[in-house]
Structures are given as C-alpha cells and as structure tokens.
Design a protein around this motif. Structure first.
Motif, PDB file in Angstrom:
ATOM      1  N   ASN A 121      10.080  -4.706  -1.592  1.00  0.00           N
ATOM      2  CA  ASN A 121      10.063  -4.839  -2.762  1.00  0.00           C
ATOM      3  C   ASN A 121       9.231  -4.384  -3.460  1.00  0.00           C
ATOM      4  N   MET A 122       8.843  -3.172  -4.512  1.00  0.00           N
ATOM      5  CA  MET A 122       7.406  -2.907  -5.526  1.00  0.00           C
ATOM      6  C   MET A 122       6.331  -3.717  -5.166  1.00  0.00           C
ATOM      7  N   VAL A 123       7.216  -5.007  -5.957  1.00  0.00           N
ATOM      8  CA  VAL A 123       5.614  -5.852  -6.614  1.00  0.00           C
ATOM      9  C   VAL A 123       6.476  -7.444  -5.672  1.00  0.00           C
ATOM     10  N   PRO A 124       5.407  -7.505  -3.949  1.00  0.00           N
ATOM     11  CA  PRO A 124       6.729  -8.918  -4.258  1.00  0.00           C
ATOM     12  C   PRO A 124       5.994  -9.862  -4.516  1.00  0.00           C
ATOM     13  N   ASN A 125       4.682 -10.034  -4.574  1.00  0.00           N
ATOM     14  CA  ASN A 125       4.826 -11.119  -5.127  1.00  0.00           C
ATOM     15  C   ASN A 125       4.524 -11.295  -6.412  1.00  0.00           C
ATOM     16  N   GLN A 126       5.404 -11.723  -7.667  1.00  0.00           N
ATOM     17  CA  GLN A 126       5.257 -11.975  -9.464  1.00  0.00           C
ATOM     18  C   GLN A 126       4.471 -12.732  -9.755  1.00  0.00           C
ATOM     19  N   TYR A 127       3.642 -12.860 -10.507  1.00  0.00           N
ATOM     20  CA  TYR A 127       2.718 -13.503 -10.720  1.00  0.00           C
ATOM     21  C   TYR A 127       3.530 -13.737 -13.017  1.00  0.00           C
ATOM     22  N   TYR A 128       3.695 -15.179 -12.951  1.00  0.00           N
ATOM     23  CA  TYR A 128       4.065 -14.995 -14.626  1.00  0.00           C
ATOM     24  C   TYR A 128       3.111 -16.545 -15.409  1.00  0.00           C
ATOM     25  N   GLU A 158       0.305  -0.836  -0.121  1.00  0.00           N
ATOM     26  CA  GLU A 158      -0.056   0.143  -0.157  1.00  0.00           C
ATOM     27  C   GLU A 158       0.753   1.302   0.119  1.00  0.00           C
ATOM     28  N   LYS A 159       2.256   1.226   0.850  1.00  0.00           N
ATOM     29  CA  LYS A 159       2.600   2.561   0.365  1.00  0.00           C
ATOM     30  C   LYS A 159       3.601   2.762  -0.304  1.00  0.00           C
TER      31      LYS A 159
END
Length: 149
Positions: A139-146, A51-52
């Motif tokens: 980390n800006m995108v801690p959970n990255q989906y591919y 959110e931050k």
C-alpha cells in the motif's frame, strides 16, 4: 418453515425483532464518531510512506505527481446509514458500505470487494491503517490521517 407459518405470533415476533435490530444498528451508526466528512491530511500521511515506495516515486517524478495529486484534497464520507464515499481531488468518486467493529476494525465493501482497515478516532482526527494480508500488494500510504470537516 411450517412451524413459523402455523405459529403466526412467533413469526410476527421474529419479524419485529429483525426489524428492530436493523433500527438499533442504524441508531448506533448515527452516534458513531466516524460519521461525517473527513479530509486527507497529507503531511503526516506521506511522512509514513514505505521507503521502497517513496524511492520508486522519487525516481519517477511524473508518477509521483499523479499519486500525490490523487491523495491531496481527498475526502471520505461515512454516512449514518452505512454508506461510504471517497472523492478524489480530480473528481473521481467511489461508493460502498462501511461497518466499524468494536475492536477498531473498519470494513469497507466496494463493489463486492471487502477492504479491511484499523481505525482510530480521536476528536476530529482519524487514522486509518491498512491491514496487509498475505499476497496483498504494498500500500502506497498505509497510514492515512484525516481531519473532520
């Protein structure tokens, strides 16, 4: 060392075992579900942004555009020989080595820096989650989906 030098059959046995273990690891990677080309899936990934970070990016639209454009279209490639590549949509490329552990831990070494992640492969879908250690920045995108392509 003198023991091995004077005992050539033992030396050759150990040498062959070391070579065989390398071939076994390479064969394991060929079968590993991570091997292949993966395309970043932005909808799910961005929906889980901190959110931050999201608020900061919303307050800085130019920076947000830069960050989002770096992720959208990003591809990661896991090769069977342990090579790793990341290709951003703007053409920037990063190379390294990868290693998957039985506990779901994914280690990526880029220029001597070791990055630790957790990964989960389900069919053609991949989730890579950052492991935050003490002192690490957010980390800006801690959970990255591919999606595998």
């Amino acid at each position: 060392m003198k023991l091995l030098y004077h005992n050539k059959p033992l030396f050759y046995f150990i040498f062959i075992m070391v070579l065989a273990s390398g071939k076994i690891n390479a064969q394991d990677n060929k079968q590993h579900p991570l091997v292949g080309v993966w395309l970043f899936e932005e909808t799910q990934s961005f929906s889980q942004m901190n959110e931050k970070v999201n608020a900061y990016l919303s307050a800085n639209p130019e920076l947000k555009t830069q960050v989002l454009s770096a992720y959208i279209g990003k591809k990661i490639i896991f090769s069977a020989n342990g090579d790793y590549a990341q290709v951003l949509s703007d053409g920037r490329e990063t190379y390294g080595k990868w290693q998957a552990q039985a506990n779901g831990q994914l280690l990526i070494n880029i220029n001597g820096t070791l990055y630790e992640h957790l990964c989960n492969v389900a069919g053609n879908k991949l989730l890579i989650s950052s492991v935050k250690n003490e002192g690490d920045s957010e980390n800006m995108v801690p959970n990255q989906y591919y999606i595998k392509i």
